[in-house]
Design a protein around this motif. Structure first.
Motif, PDB file in Angstrom:
ATOM      1  N   LEU A   1       0.815  -1.208   0.000  1.00 42.10           N
ATOM      2  CA  LEU A   1       0.000   0.000   0.000  1.00 42.10           C
ATOM      3  C   LEU A   1       0.851   1.261   0.000  1.00 42.10           C
ATOM      4  CD1 LEU A   1      -2.723  -1.079   2.586  1.00 42.10           C
ATOM      5  CD2 LEU A   1      -2.671  -1.442   0.104  1.00 42.10           C
ATOM      6  N   ALA A   2       0.376   2.264  -0.717  1.00 41.16           N
ATOM      7  CA  ALA A   2       1.097   3.522  -0.863  1.00 41.16           C
ATOM      8  C   ALA A   2       0.873   4.461   0.320  1.00 41.16           C
ATOM      9  CB  ALA A   2       0.680   4.218  -2.160  1.00 41.16           C
ATOM     10  N   VAL A   3      -0.094   4.172   1.167  1.00 42.23           N
ATOM     11  CA  VAL A   3      -0.386   5.010   2.322  1.00 42.23           C
ATOM     12  C   VAL A   3      -0.460   4.143   3.574  1.00 42.23           C
ATOM     13  CG1 VAL A   3      -1.675   6.721   0.981  1.00 42.23           C
ATOM     14  CG2 VAL A   3      -2.882   4.820   2.033  1.00 42.23           C
ATOM     15  N   GLU A   4      -0.277   4.790   4.714  1.00 40.56           N
ATOM     16  CA  GLU A   4      -0.464   4.077   5.967  1.00 40.56           C
ATOM     17  C   GLU A   4      -1.957   3.880   6.171  1.00 40.56           C
ATOM     18  OE1 GLU A   4       1.499   5.098   9.596  1.00 40.56           O
ATOM     19  OE2 GLU A   4       3.113   6.069   8.467  1.00 40.56           O
ATOM     20  N   ALA A   5      -2.332   2.662   6.457  1.00 39.48           N
ATOM     21  CA  ALA A   5      -3.748   2.352   6.641  1.00 39.48           C
ATOM     22  C   ALA A   5      -3.897   1.317   7.741  1.00 39.48           C
ATOM     23  CB  ALA A   5      -4.341   1.825   5.340  1.00 39.48           C
ATOM     24  N   GLU A   6      -5.032   1.384   8.398  1.00 37.58           N
ATOM     25  CA  GLU A   6      -5.362   0.384   9.405  1.00 37.58           C
ATOM     26  C   GLU A   6      -6.188  -0.704   8.731  1.00 37.58           C
ATOM     27  OE1 GLU A   6      -7.709   0.035  13.664  1.00 37.58           O
ATOM     28  OE2 GLU A   6      -7.027   1.999  12.991  1.00 37.58           O
ATOM     29  N   ILE A   7      -5.776  -1.938   8.915  1.00 37.63           N
ATOM     30  CA  ILE A   7      -6.469  -3.073   8.317  1.00 37.63           C
ATOM     31  C   ILE A   7      -7.569  -3.516   9.278  1.00 37.63           C
ATOM     32  CG2 ILE A   7      -6.184  -5.368   7.319  1.00 37.63           C
ATOM     33  CD1 ILE A   7      -4.478  -3.105   5.999  1.00 37.63           C
ATOM     34  N   LEU A   8      -8.797  -3.627   8.749  1.00 35.78           N
ATOM     35  CA  LEU A   8      -9.947  -3.968   9.588  1.00 35.78           C
ATOM     36  C   LEU A   8     -10.595  -5.276   9.155  1.00 35.78           C
ATOM     37  CD1 LEU A   8     -11.819  -0.526   9.745  1.00 35.78           C
ATOM     38  CD2 LEU A   8     -10.071  -1.391  11.304  1.00 35.78           C
ATOM     39  N   ASN A   9     -11.049  -6.043  10.136  1.00 36.65           N
ATOM     40  CA  ASN A   9     -11.866  -7.222   9.823  1.00 36.65           C
ATOM     41  C   ASN A   9     -13.329  -6.782   9.727  1.00 36.65           C
ATOM     42  OD1 ASN A   9     -13.063  -7.217  12.462  1.00 36.65           O
ATOM     43  ND2 ASN A   9     -11.346  -8.401  13.258  1.00 36.65           N
ATOM     44  N   SER A  10     -14.217  -7.700   9.434  1.00 41.82           N
ATOM     45  CA  SER A  10     -15.617  -7.328   9.193  1.00 41.82           C
ATOM     46  C   SER A  10     -16.284  -6.729  10.430  1.00 41.82           C
ATOM     47  CB  SER A  10     -16.410  -8.526   8.672  1.00 41.82           C
ATOM     48  OG  SER A  10     -16.383  -9.583   9.607  1.00 41.82           O
ATOM     49  N   ASN A  11     -15.983  -7.225  11.614  1.00 44.77           N
ATOM     50  CA  ASN A  11     -16.561  -6.652  12.836  1.00 44.77           C
ATOM     51  C   ASN A  11     -16.077  -5.222  13.058  1.00 44.77           C
ATOM     52  OD1 ASN A  11     -18.046  -8.948  13.475  1.00 44.77           O
ATOM     53  ND2 ASN A  11     -16.403  -9.816  14.732  1.00 44.77           N
ATOM     54  N   GLU A  12     -14.807  -4.995  12.828  1.00 48.51           N
ATOM     55  CA  GLU A  12     -14.254  -3.651  12.996  1.00 48.51           C
ATOM     56  C   GLU A  12     -14.835  -2.680  11.972  1.00 48.51           C
ATOM     57  OE1 GLU A  12      -9.847  -4.730  14.806  1.00 48.51           O
ATOM     58  OE2 GLU A  12     -10.232  -5.066  12.660  1.00 48.51           O
ATOM     59  N   MET A  13     -15.079  -3.161  10.761  1.00 47.43           N
ATOM     60  CA  MET A  13     -15.713  -2.293   9.749  1.00 47.43           C
ATOM     61  C   MET A  13     -17.135  -1.937  10.163  1.00 47.43           C
ATOM     62  SD  MET A  13     -14.282  -3.465   6.026  1.00 47.43           S
ATOM     63  CE  MET A  13     -14.881  -5.138   6.136  1.00 47.43           C
ATOM     64  N   SER A  14     -17.863  -2.885  10.717  1.00 46.89           N
ATOM     65  CA  SER A  14     -19.225  -2.607  11.202  1.00 46.89           C
ATOM     66  C   SER A  14     -19.198  -1.547  12.292  1.00 46.89           C
ATOM     67  CB  SER A  14     -19.874  -3.878  11.738  1.00 46.89           C
ATOM     68  OG  SER A  14     -20.111  -4.789  10.712  1.00 46.89           O
ATOM     69  N   ASN A  15     -18.252  -1.676  13.221  1.00 46.26           N
ATOM     70  CA  ASN A  15     -18.120  -0.685  14.286  1.00 46.26           C
ATOM     71  C   ASN A  15     -17.775   0.693  13.738  1.00 46.26           C
ATOM     72  OD1 ASN A  15     -18.673  -2.648  16.210  1.00 46.26           O
ATOM     73  ND2 ASN A  15     -16.506  -3.056  16.623  1.00 46.26           N
ATOM     74  N   LEU A  16     -16.913   0.727  12.734  1.00 45.44           N
ATOM     75  CA  LEU A  16     -16.541   1.991  12.103  1.00 45.44           C
ATOM     76  C   LEU A  16     -17.763   2.645  11.467  1.00 45.44           C
ATOM     77  CD1 LEU A  16     -14.297   3.979  11.190  1.00 45.44           C
ATOM     78  CD2 LEU A  16     -14.036   2.546   9.150  1.00 45.44           C
ATOM     79  N   LEU A  17     -18.534   1.866  10.765  1.00 42.14           N
ATOM     80  CA  LEU A  17     -19.742   2.391  10.119  1.00 42.14           C
ATOM     81  C   LEU A  17     -20.718   2.934  11.161  1.00 42.14           C
ATOM     82  CD1 LEU A  17     -21.283   2.833   7.495  1.00 42.14           C
ATOM     83  CD2 LEU A  17     -22.132   0.512   7.671  1.00 42.14           C
TER      84      LEU A  17
END
Length: 119
Positions: free
Chosen positions: A94-110
Protein backbone atom coordinates in the motif's frame (compact mmCIF):
# COMPACT_ATOMS: atom_id res chain seq x y z
CA UNK A 1 -20.11 21.59 14.27
CA UNK A 2 -17.68 18.88 13.24
CA UNK A 3 -19.08 15.66 11.81
CA UNK A 4 -17.33 12.37 11.28
CA UNK A 5 -17.69 11.44 7.63
CA UNK A 6 -16.94 7.92 6.43
CA UNK A 7 -16.35 7.56 2.70
CA UNK A 8 -16.50 3.95 1.57
CA UNK A 9 -14.56 3.27 -1.62
CA UNK A 10 -15.63 0.16 -3.53
CA UNK A 11 -14.53 0.87 -7.11
CA UNK A 12 -11.24 0.05 -8.76
CA UNK A 13 -8.93 2.97 -9.55
CA UNK A 14 -9.56 3.14 -13.28
CA UNK A 15 -13.00 1.60 -13.83
CA UNK A 16 -14.96 4.86 -13.73
CA UNK A 17 -14.95 8.19 -11.94
CA UNK A 18 -15.92 6.92 -8.48
CA UNK A 19 -12.35 6.67 -7.18
CA UNK A 20 -11.64 10.29 -8.06
CA UNK A 21 -15.03 11.41 -6.75
CA UNK A 22 -14.36 9.75 -3.39
CA UNK A 23 -10.99 11.49 -3.03
CA UNK A 24 -12.44 14.83 -4.11
CA UNK A 25 -15.22 14.42 -1.55
CA UNK A 26 -12.74 13.56 1.19
CA UNK A 27 -10.49 16.53 0.46
CA UNK A 28 -13.45 18.91 0.16
CA UNK A 29 -14.90 17.83 3.50
CA UNK A 30 -11.49 18.07 5.15
CA UNK A 31 -11.11 21.67 3.95
CA UNK A 32 -14.22 22.43 6.00
CA UNK A 33 -12.54 20.82 9.02
CA UNK A 34 -14.74 17.74 9.13
CA UNK A 35 -13.32 14.49 10.48
CA UNK A 36 -12.90 12.39 7.34
CA UNK A 37 -12.33 8.66 7.34
CA UNK A 38 -11.72 6.59 4.21
CA UNK A 39 -12.52 2.89 3.96
CA UNK A 40 -11.30 0.87 0.98
CA UNK A 41 -13.08 -2.38 0.24
CA UNK A 42 -13.57 -4.62 -2.79
CA UNK A 43 -11.60 -3.60 -5.86
CA UNK A 44 -10.97 -0.19 -4.30
CA UNK A 45 -7.98 -1.68 -2.48
CA UNK A 46 -6.19 -1.48 -5.85
CA UNK A 47 -6.39 2.33 -5.53
CA UNK A 48 -3.87 2.09 -2.70
CA UNK A 49 -1.23 -0.02 -4.43
CA UNK A 50 2.04 1.85 -4.77
CA UNK A 51 4.01 2.33 -8.00
CA UNK A 52 1.04 2.15 -10.37
CA UNK A 53 1.83 2.80 -14.00
CA UNK A 54 -1.41 4.53 -14.93
CA UNK A 55 0.22 6.43 -17.77
CA UNK A 56 0.26 3.17 -19.72
CA UNK A 57 -3.54 3.32 -19.89
CA UNK A 58 -3.64 7.12 -20.22
CA UNK A 59 -5.08 7.67 -16.77
CA UNK A 60 -3.90 9.50 -13.68
CA UNK A 61 -2.70 7.39 -10.79
CA UNK A 62 -4.48 8.07 -7.50
CA UNK A 63 -1.06 8.30 -5.80
CA UNK A 64 -0.77 12.11 -5.98
CA UNK A 65 -4.14 12.68 -4.35
CA UNK A 66 -3.48 9.98 -1.76
CA UNK A 67 -0.20 11.61 -0.78
CA UNK A 68 -2.09 14.88 -0.19
CA UNK A 69 -4.46 13.35 2.37
CA UNK A 70 -2.32 14.20 5.44
CA UNK A 71 -1.89 17.78 4.20
CA UNK A 72 -5.67 18.14 4.41
CA UNK A 73 -5.87 16.47 7.81
CA UNK A 74 -7.21 13.16 6.52
CA UNK A 75 -5.29 10.68 8.62
CA UNK A 76 -7.78 7.86 9.07
CA UNK A 77 -7.51 5.41 6.20
CA UNK A 78 -8.90 1.92 6.64
CA UNK A 79 -8.68 -1.18 4.45
CA UNK A 80 -10.88 -4.25 4.36
CA UNK A 81 -8.69 -7.18 5.37
CA UNK A 82 -10.74 -9.72 3.39
CA UNK A 83 -10.48 -7.57 0.24
CA UNK A 84 -6.69 -7.47 0.55
CA UNK A 85 -6.42 -11.21 1.09
CA UNK A 86 -8.79 -12.15 -1.73
CA UNK A 87 -6.81 -9.99 -4.16
CA UNK A 88 -3.42 -11.30 -3.07
CA UNK A 89 -2.26 -7.98 -1.60
CA UNK A 90 -0.30 -7.33 1.56
CA UNK A 91 -0.16 -4.24 3.70
CA UNK A 92 3.40 -3.53 2.48
CA UNK A 93 2.05 -3.02 -1.06
CA UNK A 94 0.00 0.00 0.00
CA UNK A 95 1.10 3.52 -0.86
CA UNK A 96 -0.39 5.01 2.32
CA UNK A 97 -0.46 4.08 5.97
CA UNK A 98 -3.75 2.35 6.64
CA UNK A 99 -5.36 0.38 9.40
CA UNK A 100 -6.47 -3.07 8.32
CA UNK A 101 -9.95 -3.97 9.59
CA UNK A 102 -11.87 -7.22 9.82
CA UNK A 103 -15.62 -7.33 9.19
CA UNK A 104 -16.56 -6.65 12.84
CA UNK A 105 -14.25 -3.65 13.00
CA UNK A 106 -15.71 -2.29 9.75
CA UNK A 107 -19.22 -2.61 11.20
CA UNK A 108 -18.12 -0.69 14.29
CA UNK A 109 -16.54 1.99 12.10
CA UNK A 110 -19.74 2.39 10.12
CA UNK A 111 -21.80 2.69 13.30
CA UNK A 112 -19.44 5.31 14.73
CA UNK A 113 -19.67 7.66 11.74
CA UNK A 114 -22.14 10.54 11.73
CA UNK A 115 -22.45 10.29 7.96
CA UNK A 116 -21.41 7.58 5.49
CA UNK A 117 -21.12 7.68 1.71
CA UNK A 118 -20.49 4.62 -0.43
CA UNK A 119 -18.98 5.10 -3.88
Amino acid sequence: MTKSILIINRAGPYADGRAKAALDMALSAAVFEQQVMLLYTGDAVFQLVQNQQADLIHRKSPSAALSALPLYGVEKVYVDQAALISRGLEEQALAVEAEILNSNEMSNLLESADVAFAL
